[in-house]
Design an enzyme around this catalytic site. Structure first.
Site, PDB file in Angstrom:
ATOM      1  N   ALA A  98      -4.791  -0.611  -2.947  1.00  0.00           N
ATOM      2  CA  ALA A  98      -5.152  -0.760  -4.342  1.00  0.00           C
ATOM      3  C   ALA A  98      -4.458   0.272  -5.052  1.00  0.00           C
ATOM      4  CB  ALA A  98      -6.557  -0.691  -4.615  1.00  0.00           C
ATOM      5  N   SER A 119      -1.409  -5.834  -3.772  1.00  0.00           N
ATOM      6  CA  SER A 119      -2.911  -5.938  -3.695  1.00  0.00           C
ATOM      7  C   SER A 119      -3.442  -6.497  -5.026  1.00  0.00           C
ATOM      8  CB  SER A 119      -3.692  -4.630  -3.697  1.00  0.00           C
ATOM      9  OG  SER A 119      -5.076  -4.584  -4.032  1.00  0.00           O
ATOM     10  N   GLN A 166      -2.248 -10.452  -2.122  1.00  0.00           N
ATOM     11  CA  GLN A 166      -3.547 -10.098  -1.406  1.00  0.00           C
ATOM     12  C   GLN A 166      -4.696 -10.734  -2.295  1.00  0.00           C
ATOM     13  OE1 GLN A 166      -5.696  -7.119  -2.087  1.00  0.00           O
ATOM     14  NE2 GLN A 166      -7.544  -8.364  -0.991  1.00  0.00           N
ATOM     15  N   TYR A 192      -8.632 -10.842  -3.294  1.00  0.00           N
ATOM     16  CA  TYR A 192     -10.192 -10.697  -3.046  1.00  0.00           C
ATOM     17  C   TYR A 192     -10.895 -11.919  -3.810  1.00  0.00           C
ATOM     18  CZ  TYR A 192     -10.284  -5.971  -1.500  1.00  0.00           C
ATOM     19  OH  TYR A 192     -10.063  -4.926  -0.811  1.00  0.00           O
ATOM     20  N   THR A 209      -8.496 -11.539   2.079  1.00  0.00           N
ATOM     21  CA  THR A 209      -9.162 -10.217   2.651  1.00  0.00           C
ATOM     22  C   THR A 209     -10.781 -10.790   2.854  1.00  0.00           C
ATOM     23  OG1 THR A 209      -7.792  -8.816   1.770  1.00  0.00           O
ATOM     24  CG2 THR A 209      -9.849  -7.783   2.542  1.00  0.00           C
ATOM     25  N   LYS A 227      -7.146 -11.692   6.620  1.00  0.00           N
ATOM     26  CA  LYS A 227      -7.015 -10.403   6.918  1.00  0.00           C
ATOM     27  C   LYS A 227      -8.495  -9.748   7.242  1.00  0.00           C
ATOM     28  CE  LYS A 227      -5.433  -5.901   4.829  1.00  0.00           C
ATOM     29  NZ  LYS A 227      -6.455  -5.168   4.558  1.00  0.00           N
ATOM     30  N   HIS A 270      -9.554  -2.844   8.056  1.00  0.00           N
ATOM     31  CA  HIS A 270      -9.420  -2.137   6.660  1.00  0.00           C
ATOM     32  C   HIS A 270      -9.104  -0.878   6.613  1.00  0.00           C
ATOM     33  CE1 HIS A 270     -10.379  -3.936   2.417  1.00  0.00           C
ATOM     34  NE2 HIS A 270      -9.925  -2.699   2.071  1.00  0.00           N
ATOM     35  N   ARG A 325     -12.048   1.778   6.476  1.00  0.00           N
ATOM     36  CA  ARG A 325     -12.738   2.062   5.009  1.00  0.00           C
ATOM     37  C   ARG A 325     -14.106   1.246   4.695  1.00  0.00           C
ATOM     38  NH1 ARG A 325      -9.264   4.508   1.633  1.00  0.00           N
ATOM     39  NH2 ARG A 325      -9.646   3.337  -0.144  1.00  0.00           N
TER      40      ARG A 325
HETATM   41  C1  LIG Z   1      -6.251   3.497  -0.538  1.00  0.00           C
HETATM   42  C2  LIG Z   1      -6.467   2.331  -0.085  1.00  0.00           C
HETATM   43  C3  LIG Z   1      -6.522   0.911  -0.512  1.00  0.00           C
HETATM   44  C4  LIG Z   1      -6.704  -0.272  -0.006  1.00  0.00           C
HETATM   45  N1  LIG Z   1      -6.587  -1.252  -0.858  1.00  0.00           N
HETATM   46  C5  LIG Z   1      -6.727  -2.550  -0.319  1.00  0.00           C
HETATM   47  C6  LIG Z   1      -6.975  -3.795  -0.979  1.00  0.00           C
HETATM   48  O1  LIG Z   1      -6.919  -3.571  -2.229  1.00  0.00           O
HETATM   49  N2  LIG Z   1      -6.974  -5.129  -0.405  1.00  0.00           N
HETATM   50  C7  LIG Z   1      -6.823  -4.824   0.878  1.00  0.00           C
HETATM   51  O2  LIG Z   1      -7.081  -6.115   1.608  1.00  0.00           O
HETATM   52  N3  LIG Z   1      -7.004  -3.763   1.897  1.00  0.00           N
HETATM   53  C8  LIG Z   1      -6.816  -2.749   1.298  1.00  0.00           C
HETATM   54  N4  LIG Z   1      -6.701  -1.673   1.873  1.00  0.00           N
HETATM   55  C9  LIG Z   1      -6.525  -1.722   3.391  1.00  0.00           C
HETATM   56  C10 LIG Z   1      -5.137  -1.839   3.723  1.00  0.00           C
HETATM   57  O3  LIG Z   1      -4.535  -3.223   3.640  1.00  0.00           O
HETATM   58  C11 LIG Z   1      -5.107  -1.716   5.236  1.00  0.00           C
HETATM   59  O4  LIG Z   1      -5.800  -2.697   6.247  1.00  0.00           O
HETATM   60  C12 LIG Z   1      -5.069  -0.508   6.146  1.00  0.00           C
HETATM   61  O5  LIG Z   1      -4.652   0.717   4.915  1.00  0.00           O
HETATM   62  C13 LIG Z   1      -4.117  -0.223   7.355  1.00  0.00           C
HETATM   63  O6  LIG Z   1      -4.604   1.043   7.598  1.00  0.00           O
HETATM   64  P1  LIG Z   1      -3.724   2.323   7.713  1.00  0.00           P
HETATM   65  O7  LIG Z   1      -3.923   2.847   6.194  1.00  0.00           O
HETATM   66  O8  LIG Z   1      -4.281   3.124   8.576  1.00  0.00           O
HETATM   67  O9  LIG Z   1      -2.111   1.745   7.649  1.00  0.00           O
HETATM   68  C14 LIG Z   1      -6.623  -0.435   1.471  1.00  0.00           C
HETATM   69  C15 LIG Z   1      -6.427   0.688   2.097  1.00  0.00           C
HETATM   70  C16 LIG Z   1      -6.298   2.044   1.433  1.00  0.00           C
HETATM   71  C17 LIG Z   1      -6.117   3.192   2.364  1.00  0.00           C
HETATM   72  C1  LIG Z   2     -11.522  -1.259  -7.614  1.00  0.00           C
HETATM   73  C2  LIG Z   2     -12.555  -2.012  -6.825  1.00  0.00           C
HETATM   74  C3  LIG Z   2     -12.396  -1.757  -5.350  1.00  0.00           C
HETATM   75  C4  LIG Z   2     -10.809  -1.490  -4.690  1.00  0.00           C
HETATM   76  C5  LIG Z   2     -11.088  -1.718  -3.619  1.00  0.00           C
HETATM   77  C6  LIG Z   2      -9.789  -1.618  -2.993  1.00  0.00           C
HETATM   78  C7  LIG Z   2      -9.824  -1.662  -1.188  1.00  0.00           C
HETATM   79  O1  LIG Z   2      -9.708  -2.286  -0.841  1.00  0.00           O
HETATM   80  C8  LIG Z   2      -9.901  -0.232  -0.894  1.00  0.00           C
HETATM   81  O2  LIG Z   2      -9.872  -0.283   0.275  1.00  0.00           O
HETATM   82  O3  LIG Z   2     -10.001   0.847  -1.631  1.00  0.00           O
END
Ligand SMILES: Cc1cc2nc3c(=O)[nH]c(=O)nc-3n(C[C@H](O)[C@H](O)[C@H](O)COP(=O)(O)O)c2cc1C
Ligand SMILES: CCCCCCC(=O)C(=O)O
Length: 396
Positions: free
Chosen positions: A81, A108, A129, A131, A157, A227, A285, A288
């Site tokens: 994101a 994203s 991607q 949501y 996701t 995902k 994810h 997270r």
């Molecule tokens: C800062 C951040 C934001 C993320 N935002 C999204 C998102 O918007 N949508 C989503 O499906 N996954 C999101 N993810 C998960 C990533 O798509 C992915 O699964 C993950 O970062 C993989 O692990 P890595 O960071 O160790 O490579 C996010 C991860 C991070 C670190």
């Molecule tokens: C701004 C709403 C939530 C954003 C979420 C993005 C995400 O998936 C993440 O891991 O951070």
């Protein structure tokens, strides 16, 4: 004189120096105790590579295809994101780097640049991607905009009915900026930005379930991948029963066969195929969401076996080295997605930084392939790695 950056991890320190603490914490952090965050990387360290020697590796070909699209290497950009918090050019810079590296980018749903801005910035192959929004019409409009702007697949996701508890964000009172994709679609209150936890609960539709693939199919003709599929370490329904029984005997634990968690979880991958997803991304994810789930690399093989080649299986979580990519491919992933390293590159050096991160991973993968006796991606096989499970099994 600045010292040369020699690996992806060093970009993390550059990003830490470049970013306000609130943003660095948001990007780098995981859920709660961050057990899974550590495991995502440590589990890779417990897998050894078994190289072959005296193979002609004078030419290494890393190219592959994902959903029929050619890519220079089995490395994709994971959806993450709000890239404009890392760099003013945001997702446009990331997409340009993807195009320069001939790599697929997943944009994203929570991007800071719009679907259209990213599409018109370069010719990178892009997936979108999704949501699923509480207001389904909002999600439908975004998917249709993505399809109309040449995105090639939708990635649903499925591991975020609610946002995971990221304690640094709570302490920092992390605020989401305005997300331009939603301008004109949602109330200005959300548009003006808000606490991310609040925004997530206004957004994510926690009622989403398997039958909703029907709704998704009705709004797009694009292939749809899921995902967030994970399966359990022990894979009871996948042929590991003798070892499990032995371990459970030693530990005097009780396994109830049909109702055990492994069977339930393996069913998630099988179910995804049954209901018609066109691909699966094994992912937690980036650690997270739910803490104390397994490292995604430790469950990859079970999903691959459960899916049995019916659809492609992609992988993400903890990839920081070319050897990590090699291991994931050996365990059956068709390609890996990389999340935080891309953001670290972007924060440190914009488009150039993202390019360098991808190039470093490609260079390391290429060397790993050469030193393991694998001239092409298809030459990387299960027998090129030795997992903890292999070691346990050899003790039986
Ligand atoms: C800062 C951040 C934001 C993320 N935002 C999204 C998102 O918007 N949508 C989503 O499906 N996954 C999101 N993810 C998960 C990533 O798509 C992915 O699964 C993950 O970062 C993989 O692990 P890595 O960071 O160790 O490579 C996010 C991860 C991070 C670190
Ligand atoms: C701004 C709403 C939530 C954003 C979420 C993005 C995400 O998936 C993440 O891991 O951070």
């Amino acid at each position: 004189m600045a010292t040369e950056i020699v690996n992806v991890k060093e970009f993390q320190e550059l990003a830490r120096q470049a970013l306000p603490k609130m943003y660095y914490d948001y990007y780098s952090g995981g859920a709660e105790d961050q057990y899974t965050l550590r495991e995502n990387m440590e589990a890779f360290c417990r897998i050894q590579i078994q190289p072959r020697i005296l193979v002609d590796v004078s030419k290494i070909d890393m190219s592959t295809t994902v959903l029929g699209y050619n890519t220079s290497a089995p490395i994709m950009i994971a959806p993450t994101a709000m890239h404009q918090l890392a760099h003013p050019e945001g997702e446009v810079a990331t997409a340009r780097a993807a195009a320069a590296c001939n790599t697929i980018m997943v944009l994203s749903y929570m991007s800071t640049c719009t679907v259209e801005e990213v599409a018109s910035s370069c010719n990178a192959i892009r997936f979108f991607q999704l949501y699923v929004h509480k207001r389904r019409d909002v999600s439908a409009q975004l998917v249709q905009r993505a399809e109309g702007n040449g995105y090639k697949a939708v990635i649903l996701t499925a591991d975020a009915p609610r946002l995971g508890r990221r304690e640094a964000d709570i302490k920092n009172k992390m605020i989401s900026p305005q997300l331009k994709n939603f301008e004109g679609l949602l109330s200005t209150e959300v548009d003006k930005g808000s606490n991310i936890q609040a925004l997530a609960s206004e957004t994510f539709d926690a009622s989403l379930c398997w039958k909703d693939i029907g709704w998704l199919r009705s709004i797009t003709n694009l292939p749809i991948l899921i995902k967030g599929v994970l399966t359990c370490e022990d894979g009871a329904c996948l042929g590991w029963m003798p070892m499990l029984l032995w371990i459970s005997h030693i530990m005097d634990t009780h396994l109830d066969g049909g109702n055990s968690l492994p069977r339930m979880e393996a069913e998630a991958a099988i179910k995804a195929v049954e209901v018609g997803f066109d691909g699966i991304i094994v992912s937690n994810h980036g650690a997270r969401q739910l803490d104390y789930v397994p490292a995604s690399i430790s469950v990859l093989e079970e999903v691959v076996q459960a899916v049995g080649g019916k659809v492609p299986v992609l992988f993400d979580g903890g990839v920081r080295r070319g050897t990590d990519i090699f291991k994931a491919l050996a365990l059956g992933a068709q390609a890996v997605l990389v999340g935080r390293p891309v953001i670290y590159g972007l924060a440190a050096k914009g488009e150039y930084g993202v390019r360098r991160v991808i190039e470093m991973l490609k260079d390391e993968l290429e060397l790993s392939m050469a030193l393991s006796g694998c001239p092409s991606v298809k030459d990387i096989t299960r027998s090129h790695v030795r997992t903890e499970r292999d070691r346990l099994q050899s003790m039986l």
